[in-house]
Design a protein around this motif. Structure first.
Motif, PDB file in Angstrom:
ATOM      1  N   GLN A   1       0.828  -1.204   0.000  1.00  0.00           N
ATOM      2  CA  GLN A   1       0.000   0.000   0.000  1.00  0.00           C
ATOM      3  C   GLN A   1       0.865   1.259   0.000  1.00  0.00           C
ATOM      4  O   GLN A   1       0.563   2.228  -0.663  1.00  0.00           O
ATOM      5  N   SER A   2       1.976   1.214   0.779  1.00  0.00           N
ATOM      6  CA  SER A   2       2.871   2.374   0.825  1.00  0.00           C
ATOM      7  C   SER A   2       3.905   2.317  -0.300  1.00  0.00           C
ATOM      8  O   SER A   2       4.786   3.146  -0.368  1.00  0.00           O
TER       9      SER A   2
ATOM     10  N   ALA B   1       6.511   0.893  -0.580  1.00  0.00           N
ATOM     11  CA  ALA B   1       7.748   0.369  -0.002  1.00  0.00           C
ATOM     12  C   ALA B   1       8.905   0.408  -0.994  1.00  0.00           C
ATOM     13  O   ALA B   1       9.640  -0.567  -1.159  1.00  0.00           O
ATOM     14  N   ILE B   2       9.053   1.534  -1.694  1.00  0.00           N
ATOM     15  CA  ILE B   2      10.207   1.713  -2.581  1.00  0.00           C
ATOM     16  C   ILE B   2      11.436   1.910  -1.700  1.00  0.00           C
ATOM     17  O   ILE B   2      11.423   2.746  -0.794  1.00  0.00           O
ATOM     18  N   PHE B   3      12.517   1.143  -1.957  1.00  0.00           N
ATOM     19  CA  PHE B   3      13.721   1.286  -1.137  1.00  0.00           C
ATOM     20  C   PHE B   3      14.318   2.678  -1.353  1.00  0.00           C
ATOM     21  O   PHE B   3      14.725   3.008  -2.469  1.00  0.00           O
ATOM     22  N   PRO B   4      14.388   3.482  -0.306  1.00  0.00           N
ATOM     23  CA  PRO B   4      14.751   4.897  -0.511  1.00  0.00           C
ATOM     24  C   PRO B   4      16.224   5.091  -0.856  1.00  0.00           C
ATOM     25  O   PRO B   4      16.588   6.113  -1.412  1.00  0.00           O
ATOM     26  N   HIS B   5      17.072   4.100  -0.517  1.00  0.00           N
ATOM     27  CA  HIS B   5      18.507   4.275  -0.764  1.00  0.00           C
ATOM     28  C   HIS B   5      18.916   3.764  -2.138  1.00  0.00           C
ATOM     29  O   HIS B   5      20.090   3.811  -2.487  1.00  0.00           O
TER      30      HIS B   5
ATOM     31  N   HIS C   1      12.239   9.273  -3.787  1.00  0.00           N
ATOM     32  CA  HIS C   1      11.641  10.532  -3.368  1.00  0.00           C
ATOM     33  C   HIS C   1      11.567  11.543  -4.502  1.00  0.00           C
ATOM     34  O   HIS C   1      11.012  12.622  -4.336  1.00  0.00           O
TER      35      HIS C   1
ATOM     36  N   ARG D   1       5.840   5.962  -8.446  1.00  0.00           N
ATOM     37  CA  ARG D   1       6.271   5.024  -7.396  1.00  0.00           C
ATOM     38  C   ARG D   1       5.482   3.730  -7.482  1.00  0.00           C
ATOM     39  O   ARG D   1       6.002   2.648  -7.286  1.00  0.00           O
TER      40      ARG D   1
ATOM     41  N   ASP E   1       9.833   2.707   7.306  1.00  0.00           N
ATOM     42  CA  ASP E   1       8.587   2.005   6.998  1.00  0.00           C
ATOM     43  C   ASP E   1       8.832   0.507   7.120  1.00  0.00           C
ATOM     44  O   ASP E   1       9.678  -0.050   6.441  1.00  0.00           O
TER      45      ASP E   1
ATOM     46  N   LEU F   1       9.180  -1.856   4.168  1.00  0.00           N
ATOM     47  CA  LEU F   1      10.426  -1.982   3.399  1.00  0.00           C
ATOM     48  C   LEU F   1      11.053  -3.345   3.654  1.00  0.00           C
ATOM     49  O   LEU F   1      11.527  -4.018   2.738  1.00  0.00           O
TER      50      LEU F   1
ATOM     51  N   PRO G   1      21.456  -0.007   5.315  1.00  0.00           N
ATOM     52  CA  PRO G   1      21.685   1.182   4.473  1.00  0.00           C
ATOM     53  C   PRO G   1      20.684   2.308   4.714  1.00  0.00           C
ATOM     54  O   PRO G   1      21.047   3.475   4.646  1.00  0.00           O
ATOM     55  N   VAL G   2      19.443   1.946   5.003  1.00  0.00           N
ATOM     56  CA  VAL G   2      18.437   2.993   5.168  1.00  0.00           C
ATOM     57  C   VAL G   2      18.658   3.774   6.459  1.00  0.00           C
ATOM     58  O   VAL G   2      18.501   4.989   6.491  1.00  0.00           O
TER      59      VAL G   2
ATOM     60  N   ARG H   1      14.446  13.293   4.155  1.00  0.00           N
ATOM     61  CA  ARG H   1      13.830  13.566   2.864  1.00  0.00           C
ATOM     62  C   ARG H   1      13.512  12.260   2.139  1.00  0.00           C
ATOM     63  O   ARG H   1      12.444  12.089   1.580  1.00  0.00           O
ATOM     64  N   GLN H   2      14.467  11.329   2.183  1.00  0.00           N
ATOM     65  CA  GLN H   2      14.257  10.057   1.490  1.00  0.00           C
ATOM     66  C   GLN H   2      13.118   9.277   2.106  1.00  0.00           C
ATOM     67  O   GLN H   2      12.309   8.688   1.412  1.00  0.00           O
ATOM     68  N   LEU H   3      13.072   9.269   3.439  1.00  0.00           N
ATOM     69  CA  LEU H   3      12.094   8.421   4.112  1.00  0.00           C
ATOM     70  C   LEU H   3      10.707   9.028   4.082  1.00  0.00           C
ATOM     71  O   LEU H   3       9.718   8.325   4.061  1.00  0.00           O
TER      72      LEU H   3
ATOM     73  N   THR I   1       8.973  10.334   1.850  1.00  0.00           N
ATOM     74  CA  THR I   1       8.113   9.980   0.730  1.00  0.00           C
ATOM     75  C   THR I   1       7.727   8.517   0.760  1.00  0.00           C
ATOM     76  O   THR I   1       6.622   8.164   0.421  1.00  0.00           O
ATOM     77  N   GLY I   2       8.653   7.670   1.208  1.00  0.00           N
ATOM     78  CA  GLY I   2       8.393   6.237   1.165  1.00  0.00           C
ATOM     79  C   GLY I   2       7.309   5.804   2.122  1.00  0.00           C
ATOM     80  O   GLY I   2       6.561   4.877   1.853  1.00  0.00           O
TER      81      GLY I   2
ATOM     82  N   SER J   1       2.004   6.855   3.717  1.00  0.00           N
ATOM     83  CA  SER J   1       0.638   6.407   3.985  1.00  0.00           C
ATOM     84  C   SER J   1       0.560   5.003   4.571  1.00  0.00           C
ATOM     85  O   SER J   1      -0.447   4.343   4.478  1.00  0.00           O
ATOM     86  N   HIS J   2       1.665   4.564   5.160  1.00  0.00           N
ATOM     87  CA  HIS J   2       1.617   3.207   5.683  1.00  0.00           C
ATOM     88  C   HIS J   2       0.727   3.147   6.919  1.00  0.00           C
ATOM     89  O   HIS J   2       0.789   3.994   7.774  1.00  0.00           O
TER      90      HIS J   2
END
Lengths: 373, 273
Positions: free
Chosen positions: A85-86, A88-92, A135, A142, B161, B164, B185-186, B263-265, B267-268, B271-272
């Motif tokens: 639902q979110s 869950a795209i790996f942000p790194h 992001h 996404r 999240d 992930l 890494p995150v 910033r990266q987190l 967006t991910g 809405s969880h």
């Protein structure tokens, strides 16, 4: 389609303490089918999906995928992939690295891996954004990355957990048709969880409606909309006018029902049946009632007064009070002939098709039947 | 609200300049006088020199103190970050009885008078009969740094999240592989940020080090000792300027990392449920 179902769920229960999230769920999903689990929040649809993925373990019952029992099989060893639902795209990682995440373990070699990542990204029309990070993408993009990341592994089953709920209306409709086309193209079994009945109707080959951890009905979209079995299901799938009638005669599967204003109707019996003398609930969809303009005639007419009106652009929703009926009837009229200009209080005539009524079981009755089983 | 009315706007820039001047001018004097070619710190300036910096290199005591600070700083950074990783993970991931209380107790040293903490620790060390050494400084500073590490890491983990990790498992990765390829890494920037922040705090920390360091001074303790000799003041200023520059660099780096993670987190995980 082969005879063996791709997913066979049999007698699955799931308890959280004393809370029963899933209750005796049994369900077969065919290979290549676009199947939706539809229901209000808390009905157990997500728990069921996560049980197929392996993130929840059923308290009892069995889930078989392509003939193999999934009991005790970890999520990473199941032939399923999921769109969260979110998302869950790996942000790194960038888009390409996200998509190739699962491929890395297969050790395909660089060329083959590249080719498959490229194909998957082209499939969701993201070929030009491979180097972007999560992001830097829009919600719709996404979502496509999540799709590509799951499809690139060529799973037997793709699980989608409310994938469109975070998108705005316009984009959601776009993604719906794209999702449908994608499923046809790849031929993989899709299982979609949604609380949006229109989404389920538009996308699915078949839909299972769930309430309170149980499956209420499994049917094609049209069957489900036109012939809901129970009052709750009918109500959840869209507007419905409910009225009560008295069975006067029962000839096989056809009941003859006496109603207050709609006369005597011949109706296919609901699951709960009906003996002469029983009171049963009937339903008719708002769009099956039609406004009659001056000079128009119909075989079956009623007179009423407009008590309320809501403008929806292409349609107008009318509430019409008919003498002798407890509830006003709701109707949906397209705005072709000026239904949007009808003044409140205006006397009108409406036409109905006696074949458009359905008999609905009360949900308590249905519960009792389930217990007797 | 009245301050925001157009007629008052002219007051605010003036106030801001005054505020910034009060805050930073004294600190700016430090590097200015460290390049001044005179032993006394007063205006007018007597010309440019780097001899105070050069003199630092020959100063055995100072180098020892710097080395002590380095050892203490690294140990404190690693220990407090390590402990805070466990605590922050528990506090952000799980719902358990006493979660808020535990979090509050970890953060409390932030608001305790440092000198009281220092005296208490000194009493305990003496009671136990342990010897004052760099080890006691490290232990004391870990208590003091833990809240800072905790604050940085809780913020980092909060945005993590959980789906992930599920997504990684779903894509065929093992639990260990998931930790290595996704979790670590995150959250790495947050961990690095915590290391930098606690190292910086340890580097500048004086009270605990003063009370607990015994015969091996850290840099701030050494500086304190040097202040008695007027002739050594310019050297101290040079040393102070270097520490200032280092602290600023480390904190900027830490903040940069923290923001990038955020910033990266953001967006991910929007809405969880």
């Amino acid at each position: 389609m082969s005879d063996m179902p791709m997913i066979a769920i049999s007698g699955v229960n799931k308890f959280y303490g004393i809370y029963k999230a899933l209750s005796e769920v049994s369900l077969d999903i065919a290979a290549g089918e676009f199947f939706s689990l539809l229901g209000p929040s808390g009905c157990g649809k997500t728990t069921l999906l996560r049980s197929i993925a392996g993130f929840e373990t059923p308290s009892s019952g069995d889930i078989r995928i392509d003939g193999q029992s999934m009991l005790g099989v970890a999520p990473n060893r199941r032939p399923t992939n999921m769109v969260f639902q979110s998302y869950a795209i790996f942000p790194h990682l960038n888009v390409e690295e996200n998509v190739s995440y699962g491929l890395k373990r297969l050790k395909l070699g660089t060329t083959e891996e590249r080719r498959r990542v490229g194909d998957a990204l082209d499939q969701v029309r993201l070929g030009h954004l491979g180097k972007r990070r999560g992001h830097e993408l829009s919600g719709g993009q996404r979502q496509r990355v999540a799709l590509a990341r799951a499809l690139v592994l060529r799973p037997k089953v793709l699980l989608l957990d409310e994938p469109l709920s975070a998108l705005d209306k316009k984009l959601r409709e776009e993604m719906q048709s794209e999702l449908r086309a994608l499923q046809k193209a790849v031929g993989i079994t899709f299982v979609l969880v949604t609380h949006d009945q229109y989404e389920a109707l538009a996308l699915s080959d078949r839909i299972a409606v769930m309430f309170g951890g149980r499956i209420a009905q499994v049917a094609t979209p049209k069957e489900l909309y036109q012939h809901p079995l129970t009052r709750l299901t009918a109500d959840f799938l869209g507007g419905m006018n409910f009225l009560s009638g008295k069975v006067v005669e029962s000839a096989g599967a056809i009941l003859s029902v006496e109603t207050d204003r709609f006369g005597r109707l011949g109706i296919a019996a609901a699951a709960s049946g009906g003996r002469p003398g029983d009171r049963i609930t009937l339903g008719i969809r708002p769009e099956r009632l039609r406004l009659l303009w001056d000079g128009e005639r119909a075989d079956h007419e009623l007179q009423g007064r407009v008590t309320n009106r809501a403008y929806f652009g292409e349609t107008t929703h009318l509430s019409v009070r008919v003498d002798g009926l407890e509830q006003p009837l709701s109707m949906i009229e397209t705005n072709t002939y000026g239904a949007d200009d009808l003044p409140i209080g205006e006397p009108i005539r409406l036409a109905y098709d006696p074949d458009a009524f359905v008999a609905l079981a009360d949900d308590e009755t249905e519960d009792r039947i389930r217990k007797l089983d | 609200m009245s301050l925001l009315k157009p007629s008052r706007w002219r007051v605010l820039p003036f106030y801001m300049v005054l505020y910034l001047g009060f805050l930073y001018l004294p600190i700016l004097l430090l590097p200015v006088f460290s390049f001044n070619n005179a032993a006394a710190t007063r205006f007018p300036l007597a010309g440019f020199t780097t001899k105070w910096y050069a003199s630092l290199w020959g100063n055995r005591e100072m180098l020892d103190a710097a080395f002590n600070s380095l050892v203490v700083g690294i140990c404190v950074a690693v220990l407090s970050t390590g402990l805070a990783i466990c605590a922050a993970r528990a506090v952000t991931r799980y719902r358990f009885r006493g979660r808020r209380a535990a979090n509050g107790l970890i953060m409390a040293p932030l608001f305790l008078p440092e000198i009281i903490v220092a005296v208490s620790l000194l009493m305990i060390v003496l009671q136990v009969g342990a010897e004052l050494s760099l080890l006691t400084v490290i232990l004391g500073q870990v208590v003091f740094c833990l809240p800072y590490s905790m604050a940085v890491l809780t913020a980092g983990f909060d945005g993590f999240d959980r789906s992930l990790e599920e997504a990684s498992l779903d894509l065929g990765e093992t639990a260990f592989g998931t930790f290595r390829r996704v979790t670590l890494p995150v959250v790495a920037p947050a961990i690095l940020s915590s290391l930098l922040v606690s190292f910086t705090i340890s580097l500048d920390e004086f009270l605990l080090a003063f009370f607990l360091s015994g015969t091996e001074p850290t840099l701030p303790v050494y500086i304190w000792g040097q202040l008695r000799f007027a002739a050594k003041l310019p050297g101290v200023l040079a040393l102070g300027s270097l520490m200032l520059a280092l602290s600023i660099c480390l904190l900027v780096a830490a903040e940069f990392l923290r923001r990038r993670t955020e910033r990266q987190l953001s967006t991910g995980a929007a809405s969880h449920v």
